[in-house]
Write an enzyme that holds these catalytic residues in place. Sequence first.
Site, PDB file in Angstrom:
ATOM      1  NE  ARG A  85      -2.218   1.162   3.554  1.00 37.85           N
ATOM      2  CZ  ARG A  85      -2.080   2.189   3.461  1.00 37.85           C
ATOM      3  NH1 ARG A  85      -1.235   2.929   4.489  1.00 37.85           N
ATOM      4  NH2 ARG A  85      -2.792   3.388   4.173  1.00 37.85           N
ATOM      5  CG  LEU A  86       2.453   4.120  -2.670  1.00 40.64           C
ATOM      6  CD1 LEU A  86       2.738   4.075  -4.050  1.00 40.64           C
ATOM      7  CD2 LEU A  86       3.560   3.405  -2.214  1.00 40.64           C
ATOM      8  CG  ASP A  87       0.648   6.067   3.740  1.00 36.82           C
ATOM      9  OD1 ASP A  87      -0.134   5.649   4.764  1.00 36.82           O
ATOM     10  OD2 ASP A  87       1.929   6.363   4.951  1.00 36.82           O
ATOM     11  CE  LYS A  88      -7.306  11.148   0.483  1.00 35.42           C
ATOM     12  NZ  LYS A  88      -8.798  11.281   1.150  1.00 35.42           N
ATOM     13  NE  ARG A 145       3.017  10.059   6.390  1.00 37.90           N
ATOM     14  CZ  ARG A 145       1.947  10.213   5.886  1.00 37.90           C
ATOM     15  NH1 ARG A 145       1.648  11.612   6.351  1.00 37.90           N
ATOM     16  NH2 ARG A 145       0.860   9.344   6.010  1.00 37.90           N
TER      17      ARG A 145
END
Length: 260
Positions: A53-56, A167
């Site tokens: 997945r990749l964050d929104k 992050r």
Amino acid sequence: MTPELLFEDDHLIAAYKPEGWLVHRSDIDKYEDRILLQYLRDLVGAHLYPVHRLDKPTSGVIVFGKSGAAAAKLQAQLDSDSAVKQYLAVCRGYCPEQGIIDHPLPPVADFKHQRKRPKSDLPKQSAITLYRRIATVELPYPVDRYPSSRYSLVEVELKTGRRHQIRRHFKHLSHPLIGCPKYGKSTHNHFFAEQLHCARLLLHAYRLCLRHPETGEEMTFVAPPKGCFRSLLKQFGWRLPDSPTSPAVALAEHTQQPRN
């Protein structure tokens, strides 16, 4: 922007995910209707299985399997660190030229019942990030308490896949990513949004290297940033890394150099 198909065969697809799209439906953002999995299923006319997945707010390269077996083989590579996941990020300040961030992280509490638990109850997990600085810029604007503002373009390689790892690690390094409301700094985020017309998280999945789940052939998918991220690169005179050298390789070469 809309998603873009980068590669397709009988076993998998690779695609470009724009920022602002969810990989799949989630109660975390249940009103968002830009769903990548659904869009790509309609585009290729096949059932797809998520691999990672990749964050929104993150853009970039993502792969899906066309069968459960193919997805499981691809996911095993990502989980075992045999795949290479590289990102581009813009952070505040001049970060070190290269390094390893080995800093365990507790799970991210997305839901209310998780947030009620004391942070001390959340066990920390191993988290390792490699990085190298590839460009810098100094702007004549007093965004913070200094008369000018400095920023770095960084190439990042994940050795583990914890939630929000990049992050959180760059916040730990005291060089938070631009455009991140949770782990960044609002003054710099507002400056990029209002003065540089780039109101997004400056984190992009740039390169993904893995083996084909059926043939074992090495595959590399690369997708440069688009939109305002691309415009910033041009404005700052930053060039994307065009060599295959990863932060891991660069770091190994650096440590093997003879010292005086």
